[in-house]
Scaffold this motif. Sequence first.
Motif, PDB file in Angstrom:
ATOM      1  N   MET A 230       0.890  -1.022   0.125  1.00  0.00           N
ATOM      2  CA  MET A 230      -0.148  -0.046  -0.304  1.00  0.00           C
ATOM      3  C   MET A 230       0.924   1.366  -0.094  1.00  0.00           C
ATOM      4  SD  MET A 230      -2.755   1.198   2.538  1.00  0.00           S
ATOM      5  CE  MET A 230      -3.769   2.841   2.507  1.00  0.00           C
ATOM      6  N   THR A 231       0.490   2.192  -0.857  1.00  0.00           N
ATOM      7  CA  THR A 231       1.386   3.434  -0.886  1.00  0.00           C
ATOM      8  C   THR A 231       0.921   4.511   0.299  1.00  0.00           C
ATOM      9  OG1 THR A 231      -0.216   4.435  -2.527  1.00  0.00           O
ATOM     10  CG2 THR A 231       1.735   3.093  -3.456  1.00  0.00           C
ATOM     11  N   THR A 232       1.896   5.256   0.497  1.00  0.00           N
ATOM     12  CA  THR A 232       1.529   6.337   1.449  1.00  0.00           C
ATOM     13  C   THR A 232       2.497   7.785   1.085  1.00  0.00           C
ATOM     14  OG1 THR A 232       3.738   5.595   2.672  1.00  0.00           O
ATOM     15  CG2 THR A 232       1.616   4.646   3.413  1.00  0.00           C
TER      16      THR A 232
ATOM     17  N   GLU B 299      12.875  22.998  -1.998  1.00  0.00           N
ATOM     18  CA  GLU B 299      11.432  23.214  -1.287  1.00  0.00           C
ATOM     19  C   GLU B 299      11.180  21.535  -1.359  1.00  0.00           C
ATOM     20  OE1 GLU B 299       7.459  24.998  -1.115  1.00  0.00           O
ATOM     21  OE2 GLU B 299       8.849  25.568  -2.874  1.00  0.00           O
ATOM     22  N   ALA B 300      10.587  21.054  -0.298  1.00  0.00           N
ATOM     23  CA  ALA B 300      10.031  19.546  -0.238  1.00  0.00           C
ATOM     24  C   ALA B 300       8.961  19.319  -1.397  1.00  0.00           C
ATOM     25  CB  ALA B 300       9.639  19.357   1.167  1.00  0.00           C
ATOM     26  N   ALA B 301       8.902  18.220  -1.848  1.00  0.00           N
ATOM     27  CA  ALA B 301       7.952  17.885  -3.238  1.00  0.00           C
ATOM     28  C   ALA B 301       7.333  16.663  -2.538  1.00  0.00           C
ATOM     29  CB  ALA B 301       8.737  17.731  -4.264  1.00  0.00           C
ATOM     30  N   PRO B 302       5.924  16.601  -2.903  1.00  0.00           N
ATOM     31  CA  PRO B 302       5.051  15.445  -2.516  1.00  0.00           C
ATOM     32  C   PRO B 302       5.472  14.328  -3.297  1.00  0.00           C
ATOM     33  CG  PRO B 302       3.708  17.351  -2.634  1.00  0.00           C
ATOM     34  CD  PRO B 302       5.057  17.861  -3.326  1.00  0.00           C
ATOM     35  N   THR B 303       5.583  13.234  -2.789  1.00  0.00           N
ATOM     36  CA  THR B 303       6.033  11.960  -3.688  1.00  0.00           C
ATOM     37  C   THR B 303       4.980  10.897  -3.406  1.00  0.00           C
ATOM     38  OG1 THR B 303       7.258  11.102  -2.128  1.00  0.00           O
ATOM     39  CG2 THR B 303       8.291  12.562  -3.761  1.00  0.00           C
ATOM     40  N   VAL B 304       5.040   9.988  -3.959  1.00  0.00           N
ATOM     41  CA  VAL B 304       4.380   8.520  -3.686  1.00  0.00           C
ATOM     42  C   VAL B 304       5.364   7.403  -3.325  1.00  0.00           C
ATOM     43  CG1 VAL B 304       2.903   6.792  -4.456  1.00  0.00           C
ATOM     44  CG2 VAL B 304       2.113   8.860  -4.673  1.00  0.00           C
ATOM     45  N   LEU B 305       5.445   6.900  -2.332  1.00  0.00           N
ATOM     46  CA  LEU B 305       6.521   5.890  -1.970  1.00  0.00           C
ATOM     47  C   LEU B 305       5.915   4.541  -2.453  1.00  0.00           C
ATOM     48  CD1 LEU B 305       8.222   7.380   1.019  1.00  0.00           C
ATOM     49  CD2 LEU B 305       9.043   7.576  -1.289  1.00  0.00           C
ATOM     50  N   GLY B 306       6.180   3.675  -2.837  1.00  0.00           N
ATOM     51  CA  GLY B 306       5.804   2.368  -3.303  1.00  0.00           C
ATOM     52  C   GLY B 306       6.816   1.284  -2.946  1.00  0.00           C
TER      53      GLY B 306
ATOM     54  N   GLY C 285      -3.018  10.021  -1.695  1.00  0.00           N
ATOM     55  CA  GLY C 285      -3.293  11.090  -0.972  1.00  0.00           C
ATOM     56  C   GLY C 285      -2.466  12.430  -1.396  1.00  0.00           C
ATOM     57  N   VAL C 286      -1.662  12.058  -2.235  1.00  0.00           N
ATOM     58  CA  VAL C 286      -0.801  13.240  -2.666  1.00  0.00           C
ATOM     59  C   VAL C 286      -1.545  14.269  -3.787  1.00  0.00           C
ATOM     60  CG1 VAL C 286       1.409  14.059  -4.301  1.00  0.00           C
ATOM     61  CG2 VAL C 286       1.312  11.912  -2.505  1.00  0.00           C
ATOM     62  N   LEU C 287      -2.602  13.756  -4.432  1.00  0.00           N
ATOM     63  CA  LEU C 287      -3.417  14.750  -5.216  1.00  0.00           C
ATOM     64  C   LEU C 287      -4.670  14.255  -4.642  1.00  0.00           C
ATOM     65  CD1 LEU C 287      -2.230  14.205  -9.080  1.00  0.00           C
ATOM     66  CD2 LEU C 287      -1.538  16.093  -7.036  1.00  0.00           C
TER      67      LEU C 287
END
Length: 331
Positions: free
Chosen positions: A1-3, A18-25, A69-71
Amino acid sequence: MTTPALTSRPSADGSPSEAAPTVLGTSSRIPLDPALLSLARTQLGMLSTAQAAGFGLSAPMLVALVKAGVLRHPGRGLYAVGALVEPDPQAWHRQLCAGALLLYPDAVLAGVSAVLAHGIPVWGAPLGAPSILRPVSRAGGMSAFWVRPTWGVVVSTPWGPASDPATALVQHAVDHGIVTGVVSADAALREGIVTLEQMTAQLSAVATWPHSSRAASMLRLVDGRRESVGETRCGVTLAMAGIAVTPQVTITDARGNFVARVDFLVDGSMVVVEFDGKVKYASGDPEVLWHEKRREDRLRALGYVVVRVTWAQLERPGAVVAAVRSAVVAR
């Protein structure tokens, strides 16, 4: 499950950016391109599917980002960067309005969305779906917006093109009801944003619409002298019960000395109705409380009966009406 997570990429000079939103899998890492984030910020956090695709985000990637939840995906063709979403419903409504104008360059904000765009307060209206006008043949709902055929005058606002205030307020009352409409119309009249004549002129345009009687009733009840949402709701409650009151009445003593300016005076009586929003008592300052008690004592000494109405009591309008009628009979 991605977070969802935040990562920092080094800039050209080696310093962290600057921090950038990511999806970690388990086997992939999908960062949002900094340039895409920069674009989203210029659009109040919103992005179109076409813009996302232009930065290399495929449909499966977008699905993964939404699940993580990133988008957010409020409607077809539209996304919001989760980290840029405002928690306040009105602020989120503005973001959705920006998204509507991003997807439809010919769109015009209408109804509650236009009312807010003009800086007019709104109470009691759902803010989950902006109302827009477009050159279409019939009205229809979408997952994120409510679309109607273009009508009325279009003006510029800080939020973008919108119906003029009079048109917006009439539409707002038709959509969301009499009391909700009067709250906003009272504020607009009080601030000089619109006139009663301008709103009345728009009634003919909605005469054949379902619920157009709401707008007509709103105009019969509107009064720009009331100074808050609570005062408007109180005044409308009394008016609907047939109790005629005059807002913002100055009371003087026998020598003409100022005693108080009261929220309402029941016509032909010595009954004062005060909406108690408790804002002025929030500090707990004893001097404030003392002055208010002294003010009420002076009113009573002149023979006035004071009926106080709270926010909680406004949810039981029958009790408010009964209290005022009882005071009138007793006096």
